[in-house]
Enzyme design. Structure first.
Site, PDB file in Angstrom:
ATOM      1  N   THR A  28       0.830  -1.193   0.000  1.00 31.74           N
ATOM      2  CA  THR A  28       0.000   0.000   0.000  1.00 31.74           C
ATOM      3  C   THR A  28       0.871   1.252   0.000  1.00 31.74           C
ATOM      4  O   THR A  28       2.086   1.192   0.218  1.00 31.74           O
ATOM      5  CB  THR A  28      -0.925   0.019   1.224  1.00 31.74           C
ATOM      6  OG1 THR A  28      -0.123  -0.033   2.411  1.00 31.74           O
ATOM      7  CG2 THR A  28      -1.869  -1.167   1.213  1.00 31.74           C
ATOM      8  N   SER A  56      -7.979  10.373 -13.678  1.00 30.65           N
ATOM      9  CA  SER A  56      -9.360  10.740 -13.359  1.00 30.65           C
ATOM     10  C   SER A  56      -9.507  11.038 -11.878  1.00 30.65           C
ATOM     11  O   SER A  56     -10.181  12.002 -11.476  1.00 30.65           O
ATOM     12  CB  SER A  56     -10.311   9.609 -13.763  1.00 30.65           C
ATOM     13  OG  SER A  56     -10.245   9.359 -15.146  1.00 30.65           O
ATOM     14  N   GLU A 161      -3.110  14.507 -20.600  1.00 29.00           N
ATOM     15  CA  GLU A 161      -2.624  14.038 -21.899  1.00 29.00           C
ATOM     16  C   GLU A 161      -1.325  14.715 -22.321  1.00 29.00           C
ATOM     17  O   GLU A 161      -0.846  14.453 -23.430  1.00 29.00           O
ATOM     18  CB  GLU A 161      -3.681  14.291 -22.982  1.00 29.00           C
ATOM     19  CG  GLU A 161      -4.931  13.485 -22.822  1.00 29.00           C
ATOM     20  CD  GLU A 161      -5.961  13.755 -23.908  1.00 29.00           C
ATOM     21  OE1 GLU A 161      -6.955  13.027 -23.958  1.00 29.00           O
ATOM     22  OE2 GLU A 161      -5.784  14.708 -24.704  1.00 29.00           O
ATOM     23  N   HIS A 187      -0.281   6.660 -21.871  1.00 28.70           N
ATOM     24  CA  HIS A 187       0.188   8.029 -21.735  1.00 28.70           C
ATOM     25  C   HIS A 187       1.717   8.093 -21.772  1.00 28.70           C
ATOM     26  O   HIS A 187       2.374   7.113 -22.075  1.00 28.70           O
ATOM     27  CB  HIS A 187      -0.403   8.649 -20.472  1.00 28.70           C
ATOM     28  CG  HIS A 187      -1.885   8.866 -20.569  1.00 28.70           C
ATOM     29  ND1 HIS A 187      -2.520   9.969 -20.069  1.00 28.70           N
ATOM     30  CD2 HIS A 187      -2.861   8.120 -21.132  1.00 28.70           C
ATOM     31  CE1 HIS A 187      -3.816   9.905 -20.314  1.00 28.70           C
ATOM     32  NE2 HIS A 187      -4.043   8.776 -20.953  1.00 28.70           N
ATOM     33  N   HIS A 214      -9.790   9.051   2.623  1.00 26.09           N
ATOM     34  CA  HIS A 214     -10.983   8.987   3.468  1.00 26.09           C
ATOM     35  C   HIS A 214     -11.427  10.313   4.081  1.00 26.09           C
ATOM     36  O   HIS A 214     -12.429  10.349   4.788  1.00 26.09           O
ATOM     37  CB  HIS A 214     -10.789   7.967   4.607  1.00 26.09           C
ATOM     38  CG  HIS A 214     -10.218   6.659   4.162  1.00 26.09           C
ATOM     39  ND1 HIS A 214     -10.922   5.777   3.368  1.00 26.09           N
ATOM     40  CD2 HIS A 214      -9.007   6.090   4.383  1.00 26.09           C
ATOM     41  CE1 HIS A 214     -10.170   4.709   3.126  1.00 26.09           C
ATOM     42  NE2 HIS A 214      -9.010   4.879   3.718  1.00 26.09           N
ATOM     43  N   ARG A 218      -4.917  11.784   9.382  1.00 22.71           N
ATOM     44  CA  ARG A 218      -3.715  10.984   9.624  1.00 22.71           C
ATOM     45  C   ARG A 218      -2.627  11.374   8.615  1.00 22.71           C
ATOM     46  O   ARG A 218      -2.861  11.458   7.406  1.00 22.71           O
ATOM     47  CB  ARG A 218      -4.034   9.503   9.483  1.00 22.71           C
ATOM     48  CG  ARG A 218      -2.868   8.592   9.889  1.00 22.71           C
ATOM     49  CD  ARG A 218      -3.143   7.153   9.546  1.00 22.71           C
ATOM     50  NE  ARG A 218      -4.332   6.616  10.190  1.00 22.71           N
ATOM     51  CZ  ARG A 218      -4.741   5.359  10.064  1.00 22.71           C
ATOM     52  NH1 ARG A 218      -4.058   4.513   9.299  1.00 22.71           N
ATOM     53  NH2 ARG A 218      -5.828   4.933  10.672  1.00 22.71           N
ATOM     54  N   ASN A 245     -11.274   7.137  -1.226  1.00 20.64           N
ATOM     55  CA  ASN A 245     -10.057   6.326  -1.166  1.00 20.64           C
ATOM     56  C   ASN A 245      -9.484   6.284  -2.573  1.00 20.64           C
ATOM     57  O   ASN A 245      -9.891   5.470  -3.405  1.00 20.64           O
ATOM     58  CB  ASN A 245     -10.329   4.921  -0.653  1.00 20.64           C
ATOM     59  CG  ASN A 245      -9.044   4.106  -0.565  1.00 20.64           C
ATOM     60  OD1 ASN A 245      -7.956   4.618  -0.777  1.00 20.64           O
ATOM     61  ND2 ASN A 245      -9.175   2.833  -0.270  1.00 20.64           N
ATOM     62  N   GLU A 326      -4.236   1.824 -35.787  1.00 18.13           N
ATOM     63  CA  GLU A 326      -5.282   2.132 -34.820  1.00 18.13           C
ATOM     64  C   GLU A 326      -5.572   3.627 -34.809  1.00 18.13           C
ATOM     65  O   GLU A 326      -4.652   4.446 -34.897  1.00 18.13           O
ATOM     66  CB  GLU A 326      -4.877   1.688 -33.417  1.00 18.13           C
ATOM     67  CG  GLU A 326      -4.962   0.203 -33.191  1.00 18.13           C
ATOM     68  CD  GLU A 326      -4.819  -0.146 -31.721  1.00 18.13           C
ATOM     69  OE1 GLU A 326      -5.827  -0.601 -31.127  1.00 18.13           O
ATOM     70  OE2 GLU A 326      -3.725   0.037 -31.169  1.00 18.13           O
TER      71      GLU A 326
END
Length: 390
Positions: A28, A56, A161, A187, A214, A218, A245, A326
Site C-alpha cells: 500500500t 481521473s 494528456e 500516456h 478517506h 492521519r 479512497n 489504430e
C-alpha cells in the site's frame, strides 16, 4: 499491429522496481509513492505533488480540494468554465463536487479552449477556468492565467494528456493553482494506473492529502489548516473532509520514479516523430492538423477532415483498420453530444462549431517513444488513397 495506438515503455528497470516492492512486503501507499511525489514536484517546478490512483482520480481530488479551500468560499452551483472537447473525467468531477459546468468552444487550430470565449463566458457565479491541454498540446496558459487573475478566478489545468509539454519556459500543468497528470498505460509514462496533482498552495496540498485517504487527518503536519486532534489515538480515525479512497500502490510509485527519469527521452522522441508527421501532413488539402502551442509533448496526431474527406471518417477508419493502423475519435469529440450530458448540471456559453466539426470529422493516431517513420508514411498513404477514392 503495424501501428498501434500505444505500446509499453518498460524495460528491466521497471521489472526490478516491481520486484523490489514485492520483496519489501509493503504494497500500500508508502515510501515509494512519497519518493515519486518528491521527484515529480521537482520535475514540474512545483512545491507539492500528490499521487492518486488515476488521472481521473487526480481530477476529482483537484476539484474537491479547490471546493473545500477555506479561503475561497465556493458553493454548490458555482460555475467552472470548461472546453467542449475533452475526456469525460474532466467534467464529471466538476458536477460530482456540486459545481456547474459552463461550456465554451475550442480553438479550431489548437483544439484547446478558446481564451476569447472564456473571457466572454465569465459570470458572477464563475469561480474557475478548467483548461485542458489536449493531446500533448499546451492551451494558451499564459493568457488564461492572466484572464483568471484579472477576474479573481482560479485556473486549474487538466494536463493528463500532456506530461512533458512546455510553454513560455514552464512545464504544462504548473500554470494553475492545481495541475493534474495521468500515468496510465497509453500516456507518456506508465505506472499501470496512476495520476498526480501538483500545487504550490499548502492548504490545497493538505486538502489533497486528506481527501485522497478517506477525509481523515492521519499523516498531516500539526500546523495544517485542517483541525488536528491533539490525542494521537483519536487522530488515527478523525475525519474532517468528505473524502475518498484514491490512494495509489507502492508498485505504482516505484514505477513512476523509473519512468520519470526516462520522460525527457520519451518526449524528445515523440517530438521527433511529430516533426515527421508535420512534414508529411502539413501540406495536405483534405485535412487540418493540430497547431502546436509552445512545445507539445505530442500524445498523438490529430486530423480534422475536410475537402474530399469531409464526412468520410467512417470510410477512412475502415481503411486504417485494414492497414493495421489504430485510430480513435479526438478524445470525446463535442462532449455535449454524449447522452450523459442530461445528467450533468451545465450551461453552454457559446456556439460550438469547432467542437461539432471535431465530433463529426476528427480522429487521431498514436505516437510513441521510439521512431515510427514507416508507420507515419503508411498513414499518409492510406489517407491519400481514401481522399482520391482509391
Amino acid at each position: 499491429m503495424f501501428y498501434p495506438l500505444a505500446s509499453t515503455t518498460w524495460d528491466q528497470a521497471e521489472q526490478d522496481a516491481l520486484a523490489r516492492v514485492i520483496a519489501s512486503g509493503r504494497h500500500t501507499m508508502g515510501p515509494e509513492v512519497a519518493r515519486f511525489e518528491e521527484a515529480f514536484a521537482a520535475h514540474c517546478g512545483s512545491r507539492y505533488a500528490v499521487m492518486a490512483s488515476s488521472g481521473s482520480a487526480a481530477n476529482l481530488l483537484a476539484l474537491a480540494a479547490a471546493f473545500w479551500h477555506p479561503d475561497w468560499g465556493w458553493r454548490q452551483g458555482d460555475e467552472v468554465i470548461v472546453p467542449a472537447v475533452s475526456w469525460s473525467t474532466t467534467y464529471f468531477p466538476v458536477t460530482q463536487t456540486g459545481l456547474r459546468l459552463r461550456f465554451v468552444d475550442v480553438d479550431p487550430a489548437t483544439l484547446n479552449i478558446d481564451p476569447d470565449l472564456v473571457q466572454a463566458a465569465i459570470t458572477p457565479r464563475t469561480r474557475a477556468i478548467l483548461a485542458v491541454n489536449l493531446l500533448g498540446n499546451p492551451a494558451a496558459l499564459t493568457r488564461l492565467r492572466a484572464i483568471a487573475d484579472a477576474a479573481g478566478l482560479v485556473l486549474i489545468e487538466d494536463n493528463c494528456e500532456s506530461m512533458g509539454a512546455r510553454l513560455d519556459g514552464r512545464m504544462a500543468g504548473s500554470f494553475g493553482a492545481l495541475g493534474t497528470f495521468s500515468s496510465f498505460f497509453s500516456h507518456h509514462i506508465c505506472t499501470m494506473e496512476g495520476g498526480m496533482v501538483v500545487t504550490d498552495d499548502r492548504k490545497l496540498h493538505d486538502n489533497l492529502l486528506s481527501l485522497r485517504a478517506h477525509g481523515w487527518t492521519r499523516g498531516l503536519a500539526p500546523d495544517s489548516h485542517l483541525p488536528i486532534d491533539p490525542d494521537p489515538f483519536q487522530r488515527q480515525f478523525r475525519f474532517v473532509l468528505p473524502g475518498y479512497n484514491l490512494r495509489p500502490l507502492e508498485m505504482e510509485g516505484a514505477l513512476g520514479t523509473e519512468q520519470l527519469a526516462k520522460l525527457p527521452g520519451f518526449v524528445a522522441q515523440r517530438r521527433a516523430n511529430a516533426a515527421i508527421f508535420r512534414s508529411l501532413f502539413s501540406d495536405m488539402q483534405d485535412l487540418d492538423i493540430q497547431h502546436e502551442t509552445g512545445e507539445s509533448s505530442w500524445f498523438g496526431f490529430a486530423m480534422i477532415l475536410k475537402g474530399r474527406l469531409a464526412g468520410r471518417r467512417a470510410q477512412l477508419v475502415r481503411a486504417l483498420t485494414l492497414a493495421e493502423i489504430e485510430a480513435r475519435p479526438v478524445v470525446a469529440g463535442n462532449f455535449l453530444n454524449n447522452p450523459v450530458i442530461a445528467k450533468l448540471d451545465h450551461s453552454v456559453a457559446s456556439a460550438l462549431p469547432a467542437a461539432e466539426r471535431i465530433d463529426r470529422d476528427g480522429l487521431f493516431t498514436g505516437n510513441h517513444h521510439y521512431p515510427i517513420r514507416p508507420q507515419i508514411e503508411r498513414l499518409r498513404q492510406v489517407v491519400e488513397d481514401v481522399a482520391k477514392g482509391a
